[in-house]
Design an enzyme around this catalytic site. Structure first.
Site: not given
Length: 265
Positions: A52, A77, A156, A182
């Site tokens: 993100h 990530r 998630e 999430d």
């Protein structure tokens, strides 16, 4: 950096629970200077968010170097399903990779193929920067890389929660990282974003217990410092205490409020 530095002992500490509950920075702004600044604080590690956040490989490699310069391990990530990036970032000296949306044993096994050398995976050879950072010859790096780095599967979604035990059994998966936002969306069928609730706490405690049962470590995203403290008390081994942009804006808001208070007084 030598192989004996705290950076390259990170994987051993988190696997053995020797960290005493680690707190990590979380950086989405794609500038290695952000890493340089936050790595000077008392964080135990730094995570670069390519999912993100808006990091590309070159600035991420430079961010890893900035973290190492400050004496901090850097994890990354990766975007969903882009497992080939795991190899490239480990080649750049990352201490670990966090892979989002690992929903099944097949997903976990596909991730491990890129994050571990044989016999656990099929990671391709080319860790020039990593060997430079660690000051290791090729033979020593190959012999120790699987142990000196960690592959972390994100839990998630509802399928991931249902398959958590099976995912934790996969050889080469060192631990899990829970995304409460999430997961709360998934468990409510899209009805709400509620990461910090008693209902979510029950799920988090269940997952910590499953990690303990499998001898794996548990990581989680905390929405702020106070929540991170609650999650450490819950038994998590590695927590995030909010994102970089949140901390930046919070610091700015605090400074503005202090200035206005003095002005008004």
């Amino acid at each position: 950096m030598s192989a004996s530095t705290p950076i390259d002992g990170f994987a051993t500490r988190i696997r053995n629970g020797d960290g005493g509950g680690m707190i990590s920075a979380w950086i989405g702004v794609p500038d290695p200077l952000f890493v340089s600044h936050l790595a000077q604080e008392a964080f135990d590690a730094v995570v670069l968010d390519m999912q993100h956040g808006v990091w590309d490989v070159v600035p991420a490699a430079n961010g890893i170097a900035q973290g190492r310069l400050a004496g901090k391990p850097v994890l990354v990530r990766i975007p969903v399903g882009e497992f080939s990036l795991a190899s490239r970032l480990l080649d750049a000296g990352a201490s670990g990779i966090i892979a989002p949306m690992i929903n099944s044993v097949a997903d976990a096994e596909a991730f491990v193929k890129y994050a571990k050398y044989p016999p656990l995976g099929e990671r391709s050879w080319g860790p020039t920067l990593a060997m430079n950072h660690m000051k290791l010859p090729a033979s020593d790096y190959l012999a120790s890389a699987n142990e000196k780095t960690v592959a972390i599967a994100m839990i998630e979604t509802r399928p991931a929660l249902d398959a958590a035990d099976e995912i934790l059994r996969v050889d080469g998966i060192d631990g899990i990282f829970i995304g409460p936002s999430d997961l709360s969306i998934a468990l409510s069928n899209g009805a709400k974003l509620a990461p910090d609730t008693p209902e979510m706490d029950a799920v988090l405690k269940h997952l910590v217990a499953r990690c303990r049962a499998h001898g794996k470590f548990a990581c989680v995203f905390g929405s702020n410092g106070e929540r991170a403290g609650e999650l450490l008390k819950m038994g998590f081994d590695f927590v995030i205490a909010g994102a970089d942009t949140q901390q930046l804006r919070s610091g700015a808001a605090s400074a503005i409020a202090a200035a206005r208070k003095v002005q008004a007084g």
